[in-house]
Structure formats: structure tokens, C-alpha cells
Scaffold this active site. Structure first.
Site, short mmCIF file in Angstrom:
data_model
loop_
_atom_site.label_atom_id
_atom_site.label_comp_id
_atom_site.label_asym_id
_atom_site.label_seq_id
_atom_site.Cartn_x
_atom_site.Cartn_y
_atom_site.Cartn_z
N VAL A 72 0.85 -1.19 0.00
CA VAL A 72 0.00 0.00 0.00
C VAL A 72 0.88 1.24 0.00
CG1 VAL A 72 -1.70 1.36 1.29
CG2 VAL A 72 -1.91 -1.14 1.19
N ALA A 117 4.31 4.19 2.96
CA ALA A 117 3.94 2.93 2.32
C ALA A 117 4.13 1.81 3.34
CB ALA A 117 4.78 2.67 1.08
N LYS A 118 3.64 0.64 2.99
CA LYS A 118 3.86 -0.55 3.81
C LYS A 118 3.58 -1.77 2.97
CE LYS A 118 5.10 -1.59 8.06
NZ LYS A 118 6.15 -0.89 8.80
N GLY A 119 4.24 -2.87 3.30
CA GLY A 119 4.00 -4.13 2.61
C GLY A 119 3.84 -5.25 3.61
N ASP A 158 10.82 -5.11 8.60
CA ASP A 158 9.80 -4.91 9.61
C ASP A 158 9.65 -6.25 10.35
OD1 ASP A 158 7.72 -2.73 10.42
OD2 ASP A 158 6.54 -4.57 10.35
#
Length: 425
Positions: A72, A117-119, A158
């Protein structure tokens, strides 16, 4: 006006949905303080891009599993998207969206030119071999390849990922490009262009924020740390090195408590050898939930989202909470803690050390240059303390909590960028 993003699971309040509700609530509060109009609120609350992919994984025994992956990009008005990649079985699109939103405000708050953002991949990395993890990572990267790049979206480690994961991502992207592209990820091994000081940067930031919020000598200050992983373990070590007394820690295996203070270095070595803190012979066993309610000066929640809720917040006795995790305190708990006079240094400030040094790594990669660890630490400290000063000043000026002030600054800077750029077409 309250902004709500439709959930992928409307009939069930999942941890991801709870995190997204918290992120939207915090945004709504900040937007209200800023007086943003409805159109701008909707734009800032809505992710720019959301991608869901199916990731096939060939297991060692020949089985083929398929797991879901997500990426995202919440906002890119202030620069390329930036955010971690987590491998965790409960990860879903709601959680990744919330984390991407928090990253947007975090980057703006500390003044680095990134969007959020992040995944995530919904998988338990502990259940995969190293070869399976590599295949999973490379296939996930190939699926999200159109979205990432050093000038578009830069992943980082992360929960459940590390510098080896970043090395695989860099290699997969570089093979596709036809040349080495170290700037496509941060948190890499130093031999591949990673920055000195990146390992432990988030924990160092937690220490800097905690000491700044204390406003007094750390000698003898008692601390409990929930989560003894990548962030919590080193945060405990750095706070101990500064003179604090770490009296309790917990992880997924259990919790330990020592009234006179834990030997953090010995406990870290024990946890590395055995897989967790449970059974550490130089401390007493403690129920994990009880750690949050200990009578300590400082509580550092450094595990997962929604650890402090309206259920346990009334029993929290720490006068200072420094959030090492993302979203560890629900909005309902925030109100209870504020009413009790408890100071909370919010996640978008307290755990910003990781993205700050990721930014410094990216700058070094883009310039084919490198800084020494001392210079990196000075830059990290300056940015953390500058942001903390801004937040504390605004909170005092407007009678806000530190979280409210941090979000007003972060959201305000992103809103200003949107307004200055205008709307195309």
C-alpha cells in the site's frame, strides 16, 4: 466529518481493522484541529495505491502453497513512498493500510522527504526454511515490481523480515533492471550498501525519545519493555546503558521480572540461544499481561498493535509510555491515559529512528557515498530531538497530548504539500 475506509472483512473486527480504525481516528482528530475541508480530508485518508497479490510458494516437500501479499502506498505528495515489509500470519490489507498511513505522518513529522507505504505477506516465517523464504520473497517482489524503485517506493525490514530479506529484494530488482540498484531497499547488509547505524536505529530513536521525555537523569529510572524483538531488545539495552533499570521484559514465550534490574546483555544472549526470555534463571517469571500494569516509571510497548486498550489502560501505572511499536495504544485507551495524567510519546515520533536512518541510507546509495557511524548517529539524534521539540512545543501551546500534536504537525505538512502542488488534471 469522520472518514471511514471500507473494510475487507466488515463482519469481523480483526486486529488489522482495529489498527486502521485507530489510524483513521487519529487522523480525524488532527484534521479537525487543522480545519481541513471534507475533500482534502477524504484525499488524505484514502491510500494512493493498494495492491493485493497471490504469492505461490514451492515447499521443500514439493507442495505448493499460495499466500496473500500486499503493498500500500498511502501518500507520495512529499516524495517517494517509504515503508517496511512484514511477514506475519495475521497481516491483512487493513493492517498494511494503517501502517502506511502512520508512515506518511511519521516521515512528515521528522522532516524527511518521503511519503508513507507498507508491505506485508500473510505467512509465518518461522514455518518456512531459508530456501522457502527466499523463494517467497523473490516471488512477492516480482509481483509488486511495477510499484517499487529507488524513486518510487523503497521497502525496508519490519516484523518477520531482516537485512537478508532486503538483500534478496535488492538482487531480484537488480536482476530485472540489468544492473545493481542498491537504493531500491534500505536496511540492507553494509556490504551491499547498507548504512552503518541502521541496525538498531529504531531502538536508538526510542531511547532518545524516552530520555528527552523524562526531562531528568535516567539513573535509577525503572523501565518495563513489552516485546523483546528487534526493537524492544536493543531499546532495553540502550536504556540500560544510559543508566535506566530494566525491571521486566516480555516476548511471545513469556515474561521475566527482576525488581533489582535485569542484566539485559545476558538476557539478550539467553533469548538468542533459546528462542525467548522464558526460563531465564536470573529473574522471576511474570504473566505477560501483568507487565503492562507494573509500577514502573517508563513503559515501552514494542510488540504489536493494540496492546493497551480500554480494558487494561486503567491499570497502567507507568507515568510515561514510549511507543516502540506501531499503534500499540487504542484511541479509547488514549483517553483513559490522558485523563490519568500519563504522558504518551506516540509511535510516529518515538519509533521514527528506523525511517530516519533508512533515509540516510537511501541518500548515501543515491550519491554512491557513505558516512561513518558517528555521523549517522549525530544526524539521527538531531532529527529526533528536533521533532520532539516541535511536538512538545505545539502540545504546550494548544493544550494537546503529544500524540495529537504529532499528528497535527505530520498531517498539516502533508496537507500543505497537497495544496501547494494542486490537483491534476
Amino acid at each position: 466529518m469522520s472518514i471511514m475506509v471500507p473494510s475487507t472483512t466488515p463482519a469481523l473486527i480483526t486486529p488489522g481493522r482495529q489498527a486502521l480504525d485507530s489510524a483513521l481516528h487519529q487522523f480525524d482528530q488532527a484534521a479537525g484541529h487543522l480545519g481541513l475541508d471534507d475533500g482534502l480530508r477524504t484525499m488524505l485518508a484514502t491510500p494512493r495505491r493498494s495492491l493485493t497479490v497471490s504469492v505461490p510458494v514451492r515447499r521443500e516437500d514439493g507442495r505448493l502453497d499460495v499466500v496473500q501479499g500486499f503493498r500500500v502506498q498511502h501518500n507520495v505528495s512529499r516524495g517517494p513512498a517509504k515503508g517496511g515489509l512484514r511477514f506475519h500470519p495475521t497481516t491483512d490489507l487493513d493492517e498494511v493500510t494503517a501502517l502506511a498511513m502512520w508512515m506518511t505522518w511519521k516521515c512528515a513529522l521528522v522532516g524527511i522527504p518521503y511519503g508513507g507505504a507498507k508491505g506485508g505477506v500473510a505467512v509465518d516465517p518461522a514455518g518456512l526454511t531459508t530456501r522457502e523464504l527466499e523463494r517467497l520473497t523473490r516471488r512477492y517482489v516480482s509481483e509488486i515490481m511495477p510499484l517499487i524503485g529507488p524513486e518510487k517506493d523503497i521497502p525496508a525490514p519490519d516484523v518477520g523480515t531482516d537485512e537478508q530479506t532486503m538483500a534478496w529484494i535488492m538482487d531480484t530488482y537488480s536482476v530485472s533492471a540489468g544492473y545493481s540498484v542498491p537504493g531500491v531497499v534500505t536496511g540492507k547488509p553494509t556490504t551491499l550498501g547498507g548504512s552503518l547505524g541502521r541496525t538498531g536505529a529504531t531502538s536508538r530513536g526510542v531511547q532518545i525519545a524516552a530520555l528527552a521525555a523524562l526531562g531528568r537523569s535516567p539513573e535509577g529510572v525503572t523501565v518495563a519493555v513489552q516485546g523483546f524483538g528487534k526493537v524492544g531488545a536493543l531499546a532495553a539495552q540502550y536504556l540500560s546503558d544510559a543508566g535506566c533499570k530494566i525491571v521486566a521484559v516480555s516476548d511471545v514465550t513469556g515474561a521475566v521480572h527482576a525488581r533489582g534490574g535485569l542484566d539485559v546483555a545476558r538476557l539478550r544472549a539467553y533469548a538468542t540461544e533459546t528462542g525467548g526470555v522464558r526460563g531465564f534463571h536470573h529473574a522471576d517469571a511474570l504473566d505477560r499481561d501483568d507487565l503492562l500494569e507494573l509500577d514502573v516509571d517508563v513503559l515501552v510497548p514494542a510488540a504489536m498493535e493494540s496492546a493497551i486498550t480500554e480494558v487494561n489502560a486503567p491499570r497502567v501505572r507507568a507515568r510515561l509510555i514510549v511507543e516502540g511499536a506501531n499503534g500499540p495504544t487504542t484511541p479509547e485507551a488514549d483517553e483513559i491515559l490522558a485523563a490519568a495524567g500519563t504522558t504518551v510519546v506516540p509511535d510516529i515520533l518515538a519509533n521514527a529512528g528506523g525511517v530516519i536512518v533508512s533515509y540516510l541510507e537511501w541518500v548515501q546509495n543515491m550519491q554512491a557515498y557513505s558516512w561513518g557511524s558517528g555521523e549517522v548517529e549525530v544526524k539521527l539524534r538531531d532529527l529526533m530531538l528536533g521533532a520532539f521539540s516541535d511536538v512538545r512545543s505545539l502540545a504546550a501551546e494548544r493544550g494537546l497530548t503529544l500524540r495529537q500534536a504529532a499528528h497535527v504537525i505530520g498531517v498539516g505538512r502533508v496537507a500543505e504539500a497537497h495544496q501547494m502542488r494542486g490537483l491534476y488534471p
